[in-house]
Scaffold this motif. Structure first.
Motif, PDB file in Angstrom:
ATOM      1  N   LYS A   1      -7.799  -0.153  -6.979  1.00  0.00           N
ATOM      2  CA  LYS A   1      -7.995  -1.396  -6.264  1.00  0.00           C
ATOM      3  C   LYS A   1      -6.783  -2.820  -5.785  1.00  0.00           C
ATOM      4  O   LYS A   1      -6.532  -3.011  -6.818  1.00  0.00           O
ATOM      5  CB  LYS A   1      -9.625  -1.548  -7.002  1.00  0.00           C
ATOM      6  N   LEU A   2      -7.406  -3.026  -4.904  1.00  0.00           N
ATOM      7  CA  LEU A   2      -6.532  -4.566  -4.900  1.00  0.00           C
ATOM      8  C   LEU A   2      -7.678  -6.009  -4.621  1.00  0.00           C
ATOM      9  O   LEU A   2      -8.562  -5.876  -4.395  1.00  0.00           O
ATOM     10  CB  LEU A   2      -6.044  -4.126  -3.160  1.00  0.00           C
ATOM     11  N   PHE A   3      -7.733  -7.338  -5.524  1.00  0.00           N
ATOM     12  CA  PHE A   3      -7.524  -7.535  -6.189  1.00  0.00           C
ATOM     13  C   PHE A   3      -6.644  -9.356  -5.639  1.00  0.00           C
ATOM     14  O   PHE A   3      -5.467  -9.431  -5.562  1.00  0.00           O
ATOM     15  CB  PHE A   3      -7.564  -8.392  -7.919  1.00  0.00           C
ATOM     16  N   ASN A   4      -7.636  -9.886  -4.373  1.00  0.00           N
ATOM     17  CA  ASN A   4      -7.190 -10.967  -3.102  1.00  0.00           C
ATOM     18  C   ASN A   4      -7.078 -12.223  -3.875  1.00  0.00           C
ATOM     19  O   ASN A   4      -7.920 -12.813  -4.105  1.00  0.00           O
ATOM     20  CB  ASN A   4      -7.073 -11.212  -2.069  1.00  0.00           C
TER      21      ASN A   4
ATOM     22  N   ALA B   1      -2.728   9.328  -3.995  1.00  0.00           N
ATOM     23  CA  ALA B   1      -3.656   8.063  -3.859  1.00  0.00           C
ATOM     24  C   ALA B   1      -3.445   7.263  -2.976  1.00  0.00           C
ATOM     25  O   ALA B   1      -3.393   6.212  -3.298  1.00  0.00           O
ATOM     26  CB  ALA B   1      -4.018   7.563  -4.939  1.00  0.00           C
ATOM     27  N   THR B   2      -2.462   7.157  -2.046  1.00  0.00           N
ATOM     28  CA  THR B   2      -1.232   6.337  -1.221  1.00  0.00           C
ATOM     29  C   THR B   2      -2.522   5.516  -0.902  1.00  0.00           C
ATOM     30  O   THR B   2      -3.137   6.915   0.599  1.00  0.00           O
ATOM     31  CB  THR B   2      -0.340   7.327  -0.655  1.00  0.00           C
ATOM     32  N   ASP B   3      -2.546   4.601  -0.641  1.00  0.00           N
ATOM     33  CA  ASP B   3      -3.743   3.884   0.689  1.00  0.00           C
ATOM     34  C   ASP B   3      -2.742   2.685   0.631  1.00  0.00           C
ATOM     35  O   ASP B   3      -3.268   1.314   0.475  1.00  0.00           O
ATOM     36  CB  ASP B   3      -4.463   3.501  -0.641  1.00  0.00           C
ATOM     37  N   PRO B   4      -1.817   2.129   1.468  1.00  0.00           N
ATOM     38  CA  PRO B   4      -1.305   1.541   1.605  1.00  0.00           C
ATOM     39  C   PRO B   4      -2.219  -0.187   2.584  1.00  0.00           C
ATOM     40  O   PRO B   4      -3.239  -0.239   3.372  1.00  0.00           O
ATOM     41  CB  PRO B   4      -0.425   1.508   2.506  1.00  0.00           C
TER      42      PRO B   4
ATOM     43  N   LYS C   1      -6.015  -2.249   5.919  1.00  0.00           N
ATOM     44  CA  LYS C   1      -5.960  -1.350   5.029  1.00  0.00           C
ATOM     45  C   LYS C   1      -5.411  -0.214   6.141  1.00  0.00           C
ATOM     46  O   LYS C   1      -5.938  -0.077   6.862  1.00  0.00           O
ATOM     47  CB  LYS C   1      -6.843  -0.653   3.718  1.00  0.00           C
ATOM     48  N   LEU C   2      -4.510   0.666   5.333  1.00  0.00           N
ATOM     49  CA  LEU C   2      -3.317   1.528   6.754  1.00  0.00           C
ATOM     50  C   LEU C   2      -5.179   2.882   6.502  1.00  0.00           C
ATOM     51  O   LEU C   2      -5.187   3.286   5.712  1.00  0.00           O
ATOM     52  CB  LEU C   2      -2.511   1.915   6.188  1.00  0.00           C
ATOM     53  N   LYS C   3      -5.331   3.057   7.796  1.00  0.00           N
ATOM     54  CA  LYS C   3      -5.950   4.696   7.711  1.00  0.00           C
ATOM     55  C   LYS C   3      -4.478   5.723   7.666  1.00  0.00           C
ATOM     56  O   LYS C   3      -4.358   6.150   8.170  1.00  0.00           O
ATOM     57  CB  LYS C   3      -7.089   4.435   8.914  1.00  0.00           C
ATOM     58  N   ILE C   4      -4.816   6.477   6.492  1.00  0.00           N
ATOM     59  CA  ILE C   4      -3.195   7.224   6.359  1.00  0.00           C
ATOM     60  C   ILE C   4      -4.660   8.720   5.958  1.00  0.00           C
ATOM     61  O   ILE C   4      -5.182   8.591   5.396  1.00  0.00           O
ATOM     62  CB  ILE C   4      -2.731   6.934   5.632  1.00  0.00           C
TER      63      ILE C   4
ATOM     64  N   TRP D   1       2.930  -5.588   2.065  1.00  0.00           N
ATOM     65  CA  TRP D   1       2.773  -4.666   1.200  1.00  0.00           C
ATOM     66  C   TRP D   1       2.748  -4.594   0.354  1.00  0.00           C
ATOM     67  O   TRP D   1       3.420  -4.104  -0.625  1.00  0.00           O
ATOM     68  CB  TRP D   1       2.909  -3.435   2.011  1.00  0.00           C
ATOM     69  N   GLU D   2       1.395  -3.554  -0.308  1.00  0.00           N
ATOM     70  CA  GLU D   2       1.285  -3.520  -1.514  1.00  0.00           C
ATOM     71  C   GLU D   2       0.509  -2.059  -0.468  1.00  0.00           C
ATOM     72  O   GLU D   2      -0.231  -1.537  -0.472  1.00  0.00           O
ATOM     73  CB  GLU D   2      -0.311  -3.561  -1.906  1.00  0.00           C
ATOM     74  N   ALA D   3       1.658  -1.165  -2.518  1.00  0.00           N
ATOM     75  CA  ALA D   3       1.382   0.144  -2.027  1.00  0.00           C
ATOM     76  C   ALA D   3       2.111   0.548  -3.430  1.00  0.00           C
ATOM     77  O   ALA D   3       2.695   0.532  -4.243  1.00  0.00           O
ATOM     78  CB  ALA D   3       1.976   1.263  -0.954  1.00  0.00           C
ATOM     79  N   PRO D   4       1.822   2.160  -4.037  1.00  0.00           N
ATOM     80  CA  PRO D   4       2.140   2.565  -4.920  1.00  0.00           C
ATOM     81  C   PRO D   4       3.322   2.875  -4.841  1.00  0.00           C
ATOM     82  O   PRO D   4       4.346   2.988  -6.087  1.00  0.00           O
ATOM     83  CB  PRO D   4       1.457   3.884  -5.001  1.00  0.00           C
ATOM     84  N   SER D   5       4.451   3.152  -4.090  1.00  0.00           N
ATOM     85  CA  SER D   5       5.377   3.261  -3.220  1.00  0.00           C
ATOM     86  C   SER D   5       5.679   2.451  -1.685  1.00  0.00           C
ATOM     87  O   SER D   5       4.757   2.426  -1.093  1.00  0.00           O
ATOM     88  CB  SER D   5       5.677   4.925  -3.008  1.00  0.00           C
ATOM     89  N   GLY D   6       6.815   1.744  -2.045  1.00  0.00           N
ATOM     90  CA  GLY D   6       6.975   0.748  -0.760  1.00  0.00           C
ATOM     91  C   GLY D   6       7.301   0.035  -0.406  1.00  0.00           C
ATOM     92  O   GLY D   6       6.601  -1.108   0.602  1.00  0.00           O
TER      93      GLY D   6
END
Length: 586
Positions: free
Chosen positions: A293-296, A380-383, A397-400, A355-360
């Protein structure tokens, strides 16, 4: 002379009367009467048996238990006890007629209620949501097992009953099992199951049931968040609590990060003091998967020189109002492969984007930022690309779609052993470790002919094991047919050019069927060889005859075995005369 002639006739009459007291089967006339006529008793019990006869004359009568004789009585009835401590015990009544005896056997059936009934899972202690879960009911030390009935209960209501009448009649203790397979949702967590076992003797009634303890099913599912994006705004220096509301079973654990750095917080709530615009990420996870979950967070600076003449609070932007462009907008990536997506903006007053993501994860003050990873190894990658300007803060959010072909695909029969012509069977296609399952299509083939397809509604995005079943009622021509299944991931226009596919090895059907004479040529008894074409599986020995005579000649028999292979049977040396005709005997 008359007296001499009549004496032998009187003796003959007495002799005939004597023999009439006992028929050819050793049963007494008048008949011996047993009370009770048959015994159904529990192992270890002792029953009393009475045997009587309607004779007016008193003969020697006694009871037998096995080879043991009870004290004889010279009356028209006798009583003795039978102890049911031997599963093969026998008892009979005997009436002695001079040097001849007649007997009547007591029919005895001995039973024992189950010593214990136990219910539990066959594999995993907990059920996984949306996947098959199997319970097993073990009935220990019961007899006779062919009279056993097992009932399954869910939350106190009967849902299925199994009997074991198909088993061969046996004496003595045995243990049997019954299995129940079901699929559960999270709402069914805590469903209670138990089983009961009892002996049913039909017209002689049923024995009391022995019940297992209750097994409560624990349904596990991956961690889920109530919402995945939240906008927070406030004045510089304000104290704010960020709440990461998630559910899952087992209960999820939490971690927090800011700009890619772990905050060492493991609770669902994070207390912060507003200082600068930022994006906080909460990750909720259990052994089945994780989600973020992202908190802006947008901070308004306080004017320390005096009250501001005009301070406005920008409204949080929704993604559709966010001036960010992702190129490409959607991607499909094989798990473990690299990925790269560009995020750009034409917004004025840019302060920061990234970018906010678990990696990258990245951060930039230019209008273009690229998310790139060498290997995508987190399901759970959800950039998310974010943008901070003087007037707004927003994100897209990127649709991956991450995919993985199955580790293995295999076909098996649910029933072991060869099939029987005309009986329905289930073939099972097991697909292991495949994702995403909602994109999976299973195709069944008989030879090269497509016979069935199946799609799945499971929304899980992590690798799972699934199964597909196919019903078949084989005919004799099905013997040797090959069945297989394919598991294909249909990933749409953004997916790979060639549909990812994994195929099973062929499953060869072995079908047994009764013999059939396909051709029966004219029989020439003068011939030295008789040829017949017989189809059966497995191969079948034959008997040949012609009315009123035995066939004594070499016989060569061509049969089709399970593999449609012709073989020769050794010549028959002698065949007895029987009724006219030609037949196969299994």
């Amino acid at each position: 002379m008359l007296t001499a002639t009549m004496l032998p006739l009187k003796m003959l009459g007495l002799l005939m009367l004597f023999f009439s007291m006992c028929d050819a089967d050793g049963e007494c006339l008048p008949e011996l009467i047993l009370n009770p006529p048959e015994v159904l008793g529990e192992y270890g019990d002792t029953v009393t048996v009475n045997c009587s006869s309607a004779d007016s004359d008193n003969f020697e009568m006694y009871g037998m238990v096995g080879n043991t004789q009870w004290q004889p009585e010279y009356e028209n009835s006798v009583t003795w006890n039978v102890t049911l401590s031997d599963w093969n015990v026998t008892a009979e009544c005997v009436k002695q007629l001079n040097n001849t005896s007649c007997r009547k056997e007591l029919k005895i059936r001995i039973y024992q209620n189950p010593e214990e009934v136990v219910v539990g899972p066959t594999k995993n202690a907990s059920a996984l949501e949306g996947t098959q879960y199997q319970l097993q009911c073990d009935v220990l030390n019961v007899a006779p097992v062919q009279h056993l009935t097992v009932s399954w209960y869910r939350d106190g209501e009967t849902i299925r009953t199994d009997n074991f009448t198909h088993l061969n009649a046996t004496k003595g203790l045995a243990s049997e099992s019954s299995t129940l397979t079901a699929t559960f949702s999270r709402a069914e967590n805590g469903a209670q199951f138990h089983c009961g076992a009892h002996l049913d003797f039909g017209e002689h009634g049923s024995k009391p049931a022995v019940n297992s303890s209750v097994h409560a099913v624990s349904v596990h599912y991956a961690a889920e968040l109530k919402n995945q994006t939240e906008y927070v705004d406030g004045n510089e220096g304000d104290h704010v609590t960020l709440k990461c509301e998630a559910e899952g079973r087992p209960a999820p654990v939490f971690s927090w990060s800011l700009d890619g750095k772990n905050l060492m917080e493991t609770t669902s709530d994070l207390n912060i003091t507003l200082a600068t615009n930022a994006i906080y990420i909460c990750t909720a996870s259990n052994y089945l998967g994780n989600t973020t979950k992202l908190f802006n967070v947008y901070v308004m600076k306080t004017n320390v020189m005096g009250a501001p003449s005009a301070i406005t609070t920008p409204e949080p932007s929704t993604p559709k109002d966010c001036p960010l462009v992702l190129t490409p907008a959607k991607i499909v990536v094989r798990f473990g492969d690299p990925a790269e997506v560009e995020c750009s903006t034409s917004a004025k007053g840019l302060q920061r984007m990234g970018w906010e993501a678990p990696s990258g994860a990245t951060a930039s003050e230019t209008n273009v930022t690229i998310w790139t990873v060498d290997q995508v190894k987190d399901w759970a990658t959800d950039p998310l690309c974010y943008l901070n300007t003087k007037d707004k803060q927003c994100s897209v959010k990127l649709k991956i779609t991450l995919y993985k072909t199955a580790d293995s695909v295999s076909v098996s029969a649910l029933d072991q052993g060869p099939m029987v012509e005309g009986t329905e069977y289930l073939l099972k296609c097991d697909i292991t470790n495949v994702a995403p399952v909602q994109k999976l299509k299973v195709t069944w083939y008989r030879g090269n002919e497509t016979v069935e397809t199946q799609m799945f509604n499971d929304t899980s995005e992590i690798p799972v094991n699934v199964s597909s079943t196919f019903r078949i009622t084989p005919e004799r021509d099905s013997d040797g047919e090959l069945f297989r299944c394919d598991a294909k991931l249909h990933l749409g226009p953004n997916g790979p050019k060639h549909v990812p596919t994994k195929s099973s090895s062929p499953f060869k059907a072995v079908v047994h069927y009764k013999p059939l004479v396909k051709t029966c040529p004219g029989i020439n008894l003068e011939s030295t060889q008789l040829k017949l074409k017989i189809t059966s599986a497995p191969s079948t020995p034959l008997s040949l005859s012609q009315s009123n005579m035995a066939l004594r000649l070499p016989v060569m028999i061509a049969t089709r075995s399970e593999r449609t292979r012709l073989s020769t049977v050794k010549p028959m040396e002698s065949l007895s005369p029987m009724s006219a005709g030609l037949w196969g005997r299994r």
